[in-house]
Motif scaffolding. Structure first.
Motif, mmCIF file in Angstrom:
data_model
loop_
_atom_site.group_PDB
_atom_site.id
_atom_site.type_symbol
_atom_site.label_atom_id
_atom_site.label_comp_id
_atom_site.label_asym_id
_atom_site.label_seq_id
_atom_site.Cartn_x
_atom_site.Cartn_y
_atom_site.Cartn_z
ATOM 1 N N ALA B 40 0.817 -1.227 0.000
ATOM 2 C CA ALA B 40 0.000 0.000 0.000
ATOM 3 C C ALA B 40 0.847 1.272 0.000
ATOM 4 C CB ALA B 40 -1.002 0.010 1.146
ATOM 5 N N THR B 41 2.115 1.155 -0.398
ATOM 6 C CA THR B 41 2.927 2.363 -0.539
ATOM 7 C C THR B 41 2.310 3.283 -1.590
ATOM 8 O OG1 THR B 41 4.983 1.328 0.190
ATOM 9 C CG2 THR B 41 5.200 3.209 -1.266
ATOM 10 N N GLN B 42 1.770 2.710 -2.662
ATOM 11 C CA GLN B 42 1.162 3.581 -3.680
ATOM 12 C C GLN B 42 -0.054 4.325 -3.117
ATOM 13 O OE1 GLN B 42 -0.490 1.746 -7.203
ATOM 14 N NE2 GLN B 42 -0.702 -0.247 -6.224
ATOM 15 N N ASN B 43 -0.784 3.696 -2.202
ATOM 16 C CA ASN B 43 -1.906 4.400 -1.559
ATOM 17 C C ASN B 43 -1.371 5.555 -0.712
ATOM 18 O OD1 ASN B 43 -2.507 1.553 -2.054
ATOM 19 N ND2 ASN B 43 -4.505 1.961 -1.172
#
Lengths: 303, 303
Positions: B40-43
């Motif tokens: 969830a780094t992109q989140n």
């Protein structure tokens, strides 16, 4: 019995506008099943206060990242949080390779048994059953092998008429037998037939999950007469060419599938990142199938 | 030049209490580097309004899921969003296998070049440099092979004294040469030495990133004299036995490393899920090293 689905993700391909990739939590009589597991599904479960450890089966439709990239993280967290009971996974054979490789390199040895069950993307088959439901997978038509899933309640026993229990003094231990069809002889020796002491069982309900697919009638046989149909609706119908090119469905087509398959309720999801507002997709589907709902994060639908 | 780090995740192993697994975004003169990439780094990038497509290098410390499970999703999203410029990845050799396997099964053919660079977890080496910085990896001591990273600004040219340009009428094209050490002859024929026209360049700054490791002095040589040191501090010191058993560090030990390595500022992170409140970890580290900060989601620190 409880039979409902909670939506954890409604986005296609990439997370955007607070929409997450696909995942759904099915509550079948207080036993929990996860359907697809996009990245950050475990965050979504936390966010909505749903206990990941109550999940006992996970069904993965296909290997596009937005449908499974949250799986290894979820399985790891369950391990780290002390899970010991088994987990059943159902998915394409290559998924096992992906899970195994990552656990090998992280030197993770799960504390719980992980039972991997291979799905067959080319023919429909029963892949799981327990006391409450039967799960069948069936082929969808996407860019890579992809299956839908049909969750059907088991046929229930007939329902006892409560007044008869009191009236005839029926012992508790006889009730189950009567529900199964046994007659009951009362104290005066009169025989009462099961059909006179019971009413019809509830009709078994069915939830059908159609993740990524081009709209086709090939899978119509497998999805007919459901109570609730989830069908992807990535685009509005003015993007039909794009939908066909990418093997996706438009909102209007999803409604047509709902109509032709004789479902009672349609849930649409897997929305393209181009749509910040989702109302146009809902409106479009409703022109053909009024009982349509947006399957968006946090919503729970009774099947 | 700008040299700062934004924290995207502060949690160890599992996401919890709105804390995400490890990821940090380094801004080096408006060029962006990602360090580790938990799920969830992109989140998190979306959440903080940071543009993922500006990232040109990604450094992965090791293959525990909480440090890399967001990578395939991020790379996929960049592809789907039309990226064409290359991406450099630095990480353990097995990471390439993990990425390749998943892209193979999803039939993803990236539109941009993905350059994979293998790190060596057993010896320190320079692994990247551009006009602004040099990056070195060095061995840490964890349950599986793991590297830290040191980001050091390049030595800058001396700084021109602005008043001298006006006073001596120095042409613009001469300025760079003077900064590099050339003398300047004015209209009257007088020679001015570079050292009299310039002042010392800014001292190159260094950011050191120590992800998961047991506290040891083996890596002290590689991290000394940094301006900012990020060091994991998974536990409070009363959990030292657990820290050692799991090859992690306590807050007190992180402070000791900061002290011994002669850093100016310490950031601590990778907090165990057992700590809902993080102040005790900060307080403990500050007893030894007062200039300590909690590296928590959304915080940006100048190096």
């Amino acid at each position: 019995m409880k039979f409902e689905v909670t939506i954890l993700g409604s986005s296609s391909s990439t997370p955007i506008f607070n929409r997450n990739p696909t995942a759904q939590l099915l509550n079948v009589n207080e036993k929990f099943i996860l359907i697809d597991c996009g990245e950050a599904t475990q965050n979504q479960l936390l966010h909505f206060g749903l206990k990941a450890n109550r999940i006992d089966q996970i069904f993965i439709s296909h290997l596009h990242g937005d449908h499974y990239l949250g799986l290894v993280g979820l399985l790891s967290s369950l391990h780290l949080n002390g899970r010991t009971k088994p987990m059943d996974i159902f998915g394409p054979p290559e998924l096992k390779e992906i899970i195994d490789l990552q656990f090998r390199h992280s030197q993770t040895f799960l504390r719980y048994p992980l039972n991997f069950n291979v799905t067959n993307p080319s023919k429909s088959s029963k892949i799981f059953e327990n006391y409450d439901i039967v799960v069948e997978s069936f082929p969808l038509d996407h860019r890579i092998p992809c299956t839908g899933f049909r969750f059907t309640e088991k046929q229930r026993l007939r329902k006892m008429i409560k007044e008869k229990i009191e009236e005839l003094n029926i012992p508790t231990e006889q009730v189950q037998l009567i529900k199964k069809g046994a007659s009951f002889t009362d104290k005066k020796g009169k025989v009462h037939l099961a059909k006179d002491l019971t009413t019809d069982a509830d009709r078994p309900k069915a939830y059908v999950y159609c993740s990524d697919t081009i709209c086709s009638w090939k899978y119509l046989d497998f999805i007919k007469d459901s109570d609730t149909l989830y069908h992807e609706a990535t685009f509005l119908h003015d993007m039909l060419a794009r939908a066909e090119e990418t093997f996706h469905t438009t909102a209007l087509q999803a409604a047509e599938v709902a109509l032709k398959s004789n479902t009672r309720k349609l849930l649409i999801g897997h929305f393209s990142a181009r749509y910040r507002e989702l109302d146009p997709l809902l409106t479009e589907a409703k022109t053909l199938f009024p009982n349509t709902f947006l399957a968006i994060e946090g919503m729970t639908f009774e099947i």
